[in-house]
Design a protein around this motif. Structure first.
Motif, short mmCIF file in Angstrom:
data_model
loop_
_atom_site.label_atom_id
_atom_site.label_comp_id
_atom_site.label_asym_id
_atom_site.label_seq_id
_atom_site.Cartn_x
_atom_site.Cartn_y
_atom_site.Cartn_z
N GLY A 201 23.66 20.08 -5.21
CA GLY A 201 22.25 19.74 -5.39
C GLY A 201 22.06 18.25 -5.55
O GLY A 201 21.10 17.66 -5.00
N ILE A 204 22.40 16.70 -2.07
CA ILE A 204 21.25 16.99 -1.21
C ILE A 204 20.10 16.03 -1.53
O ILE A 204 19.48 15.44 -0.64
CB ILE A 204 20.80 18.45 -1.39
CG1 ILE A 204 21.84 19.39 -0.75
CG2 ILE A 204 19.43 18.69 -0.79
CD1 ILE A 204 21.62 20.86 -1.07
N ALA A 205 19.82 15.87 -2.82
CA ALA A 205 18.74 14.97 -3.23
C ALA A 205 19.06 13.53 -2.86
O ALA A 205 18.19 12.79 -2.36
CB ALA A 205 18.50 15.10 -4.73
N SER A 231 14.16 16.26 -5.71
CA SER A 231 15.33 17.03 -6.14
C SER A 231 15.76 17.99 -5.04
O SER A 231 15.05 18.17 -4.03
CB SER A 231 14.99 17.83 -7.39
OG SER A 231 13.96 18.77 -7.10
N ALA A 232 16.91 18.62 -5.23
CA ALA A 232 17.35 19.65 -4.28
C ALA A 232 16.34 20.80 -4.24
O ALA A 232 16.07 21.37 -3.18
CB ALA A 232 18.73 20.16 -4.68
N VAL A 279 21.44 25.91 -6.05
CA VAL A 279 21.36 25.61 -4.62
C VAL A 279 21.63 26.86 -3.79
O VAL A 279 20.97 27.11 -2.78
CB VAL A 279 22.34 24.47 -4.24
CG1 VAL A 279 22.38 24.28 -2.73
CG2 VAL A 279 21.94 23.17 -4.93
#
Length: 335
Positions: A201, A204-205, A231-232, A279
């Protein structure tokens, strides 16, 4: 809360990078009581231990339930024998601390302690996806649990027992290397190109922020968010709404996860892989598990390696807590 007097239970603690959670769990895996507190911002060892003491005092002060043992799931490397934490990235104030020793001496109860991903694996085996498969007549021999959340961790249950390695540090799938290029993203462990640095996560962000900071993809809904709000979870929500850029960000994480799990299959040969963590919930919502499975299959050396089930966690946020409970019940039964 149960109405039965003096109900037997175990005390389970799930201590992550953000929250410390405690619960009283019966033998069937039912949560009779639970509470959680946020970790103290900027707190030191004393503040962290005081936080846990508050939760445990609340649990032991309840009427009608008695706990015979304690199980603890912690985020980070831990020696399962001594219970000592070793440089836990998200719980550094507890580095070098043995919760197992402290709480055994304080409460006079046996204490089981393990890495949260290992505990989640045993929780799913006893109370979640593993139990569901067994009850359906499809018992699995080798279960691999992977949590994809702030970080990425793993745990292996081999024929009912945790596979721990020499120092209890096995199955750290998040720190397997999947990117060896010079531009490989840095990981919080200090290395580059780890699965955690690509598919967690946090990753990803970070990747979405980096791409948006280049001035591209301004038509994405994510471009309107502040860096703190990107954020994710926000990326997944945008992908659900059909945002093209969000889908591309998620696709990168999915590709990394497929590579990492293909390595897992070659190393551990599981017949059940369970995806847990926040996630993973998003990936399930986006119906991406078939794509992950296909990505794994494309990298496997034989047809026999492909004989496994890939399923989402049944227990969700409770997997670590219930795994700690399962470990504590084993202690109780051996008293």
């Amino acid at each position: 809360m149960t109405d039965q007097p003096n109900t037997p239970a175990v005390l389970a603690v799930d201590w992550g990078g953000t929250w410390c959670r405690a619960g009283l769990i019966d033998r069937q895996g039912e949560v009779l009581w639970q509470a959680r507190r946020p970790n103290p911002r900027g707190g030191g060892t004393a503040q962290y231990l005081a936080l846990a003491d508050t939760l445990l005092a609340e649990a032991f002060g309840l009427e009608g339930i008695h706990a015979d043992s304690i199980g603890i799931a912690v985020a980070g490397p831990v020696d399962p024998e001594s219970g000592t934490l070793y440089q836990p990235p998200n719980l550094m104030p507890l580095d070098g601390i043995s919760l197992k020793q402290i709480w055994h001496e304080r409460y006079g109860l046996p204490v089981a302690l393990g890495n949260d991903a290992n505990m989640a694996a045993i929780g799913e085996f006893h109370f979640g996806a593993g139990r569901d498969a067994a009850q359906a007549g499809r018992p699995h021999r080798s279960l691999f649990y992977v949590t994809v959340s702030t970080g990425i961790g793993g745990g292996v249950v081999e024929r009912g027992s945790l596979l721990l390695g020499a120092n209890g540090l096995t199955a750290e799938v998040g720190h397997t290397t999947i990117d060896t290029t010079t531009s490989a993203p840095p990981c919080q462990c200090g290395k580059r190109g780890c699965l955690e640095a690509v598919s967690s996560g946090t990753a990803i962000a970070a990747y979405a922020r980096a791409r948006l900071s280049e001035g591209r993809n301004r038509d994405s809904a994510l471009a309107a968010l502040s860096p703190e709000d990107l954020s994710a979870r926000a990326v997944v929500a945008a992908a659900v709404q059909g945002d093209t850029f969000a889908h591309a960000v998620i696709a990168r994480a999915v590709e990394g996860l497929a590579i990492g799990l293909a390595n897992v299959v070659h190393l551990f040969n599981p017949d059940l892989i369970i995806l847990g963590g926040g996630v993973s919930e998003g990936l399930t919502q986006l119906n991406l598990l078939p794509r992950i499975r296909q990505g794994i299959h494309e990298r496997l050396m034989s047809e026999l390696h492909k004989v496994f089930d890939l399923v989402p966690s049944v227990l969700g946020d409770n997997s670590g807590l219930l795994g700690a409970a399962a470990a504590a019940w084993e202690l109780t039964d051996n008293l």
